[in-house]
Scaffold this motif. Structure first.
Motif, short mmCIF file in Angstrom:
data_model
loop_
_atom_site.label_atom_id
_atom_site.label_comp_id
_atom_site.label_asym_id
_atom_site.label_seq_id
_atom_site.Cartn_x
_atom_site.Cartn_y
_atom_site.Cartn_z
N ARG A 190 -14.69 -53.76 10.25
CA ARG A 190 -13.64 -53.31 11.09
C ARG A 190 -13.64 -51.71 11.02
O ARG A 190 -13.37 -51.25 12.07
CB ARG A 190 -12.38 -53.67 10.16
CG ARG A 190 -11.63 -55.24 10.56
CD ARG A 190 -10.44 -55.47 10.05
NE ARG A 190 -9.83 -56.83 9.83
CZ ARG A 190 -9.65 -57.54 10.91
NH1 ARG A 190 -9.68 -56.99 12.22
NH2 ARG A 190 -9.28 -58.71 10.73
N GLN A 191 -13.84 -51.43 10.00
CA GLN A 191 -13.75 -49.77 9.94
C GLN A 191 -14.96 -49.28 10.58
O GLN A 191 -14.69 -48.23 11.51
CB GLN A 191 -14.13 -49.31 8.45
CG GLN A 191 -14.06 -47.73 8.25
CD GLN A 191 -13.93 -47.29 6.78
OE1 GLN A 191 -12.95 -47.62 6.00
NE2 GLN A 191 -15.21 -46.91 6.18
N ALA A 194 -14.17 -49.48 14.29
CA ALA A 194 -13.20 -48.50 14.82
C ALA A 194 -13.83 -47.04 15.31
O ALA A 194 -13.43 -46.33 15.90
CB ALA A 194 -12.30 -48.02 13.64
N ASP A 197 -18.64 -47.75 19.34
CA ASP A 197 -18.57 -48.57 20.57
C ASP A 197 -20.03 -49.47 20.90
O ASP A 197 -20.49 -48.73 21.73
CB ASP A 197 -18.35 -47.40 21.67
CG ASP A 197 -17.98 -48.35 22.96
OD1 ASP A 197 -17.53 -49.43 22.87
OD2 ASP A 197 -18.36 -47.98 23.99
#
Length: 385
Positions: A190-191, A194, A197
């Motif tokens: 998840r990190q 974030a 891209d």
């Protein structure tokens, strides 16, 4: 003390120090010292800018160490460049830290350990307990990894595919001891998503969520492994499934297909089926065809043989299996399953026993042994009759 906050800030603080000129090993030690200081100070005097506080304290810890180093004159220039205390820059260099921890010069085990330590903010003891090795052994592994990457500049793009494979290795370790590595891998991915891209990062996150959603149904009350077809789908985490499908759909819409997106698509089709009998095996075969094209992996082709057996019948599955190397891991287990589906219980029982003898995972070995015993009981009952 907000432990989650400290862990989330660790990678960005570490990267700031490395970007300023600290070698990786010294920077990591300084950040750990700053974290210890935070645990001591913050409960009574919480900072307004947590990251800025950690950067300032870690940089001072690093400078204190370098002043005592024998290479004083070479490093004194860094002292002159010490920034004034204040808010930390908003730029997030976490992605570069992922690349450094998954450096090609590291072995897979070292890359995993360093990622959990530097990016995940876990202690050496936690990592050692998760991997069921002595703390001293894990400390040596992490120290060697830090020495290997020390001096490596963070001025070139890293390999996202390598980072993803490291995170996938963490996820596949699953759960042991007090640390849930599967959940930790999801948190780290998840990190990464974030700050990156990249559709394959999203694909891996979706894959992890979809697999993790079935976790509660994978183990029976007696501790045995429950095959996918026999799992209680009411115990699946529908929230995680919905999130995984949503992330996957957004990634696929970018039309840059990669292997993790294709694997996630297979997992999504399993998750979408209300019952095992309603699984869309034809689509799953098509996704395995895509995966085989992307990876040319014999393991993918092995899984494809199972899907073909479900979509077109066990004889078709056995024909697809016959094209593969019989020494592949789980080949005997797949062959046993397809022979049982085809009605050849004697061959299936023998192959289940053979597969159990080759299995390295205890749960899988126990499951295969039970399958062999079940078929042998049926065969013996038939003879008695």
């Amino acid at each position: 003390m907000d432990e989650a906050l400290l862990r989330s800030l660790t990678p960005s603080v570490l990267t700031v120090l490395v970007r300023r000129g600290a070698d990786f090993a010294a920077a990591e030690d300084a950040v750990q010292d700053a974290l210890v200081e935070a645990v001591r100070v913050w409960p009574d005097d919480p900072p307004r800018d947590a990251k800025g506080w950690l950067v300032t304290v870690a940089w001072r810890k690093f400078l204190d160490a370098t002043r005592a180093d024998t290479a004083r004159r070479r490093r004194e220039d860094l002292v002159e460049e010490e920034p004034a205390p204040g808010p930390a820059p908003s730029v997030d260099d976490t992605l570069r830290l992922y690349f450094l921890c998954a450096h090609p010069s590291l072995t897979s085990s070292s890359a995993v350990a360093l990622t959990l330590r530097a990016v995940g903010g876990l202690t050496t003891r936690q990592i050692a307990q998760a991997y069921l090795v002595p703390e001293a052994t894990m400390a040596q592994r992490i120290s060697r990894a830090k020495r290997t990457v020390s001096g490596t500049r963070l001025d070139r793009p890293g390999d996202v595919a390598t980072v993803l494979r490291v995170l996938y290795l963490v996820f596949n370790e699953g759960y042991s001891g007090d640390l849930d590595l599967a959940a930790e891998a999801i948190r780290l991915t998840r990190q990464l998503a974030a700050v990156s891209d990249h559709p394959e990062v999203a694909g891996l996150l979706a894959l992890m969520l979809l697999h993790h959603a079935r976790r509660a149904a994978r183990i029976a009350p007696d501790g045995g492994l429950v095959p996918l077809a026999e799992q209680d789908r009411g115990r699946w985490d529908t929230g995680a499934i919905a999130e995984g499908v949503r992330i996957l759909q957004a990634a696929l819409a970018r039309d840059r297909l990669g292997e993790f997106q294709a694997q996630a698509a297979v997992a999504a089709l399993h998750a979408d089926a209300p019952t095992a009998a309603e699984t869309d095996w034809v689509q799953i075969v098509e996704w395995y065809d895509e995966l085989a094209r992307l990876t040319d992996s014999p393991v993918v082709r092995l899984n494809r043989a199972v899907a073909v057996g479900e979509a077109d019948g066990p004889r078709a599955g056995l024909a697809a299996l016959a094209e593969l190397d019989g020494t592949l891991p789980r080949y005997a287990a797949v062959s046993a399953y397809l022979h049982e589906r085809a009605g050849d219980l004697g061959t299936a029982a023998r192959l289940y026993t053979e597969a159990a003898g080759k299995a390295t995972d205890l749960l899988e070995r126990d499951h295969l042994t039970r399958q062999a015993a079940r078929l042998n009981t049926l065969l013996n009952a038939g003879l008695d009759a």
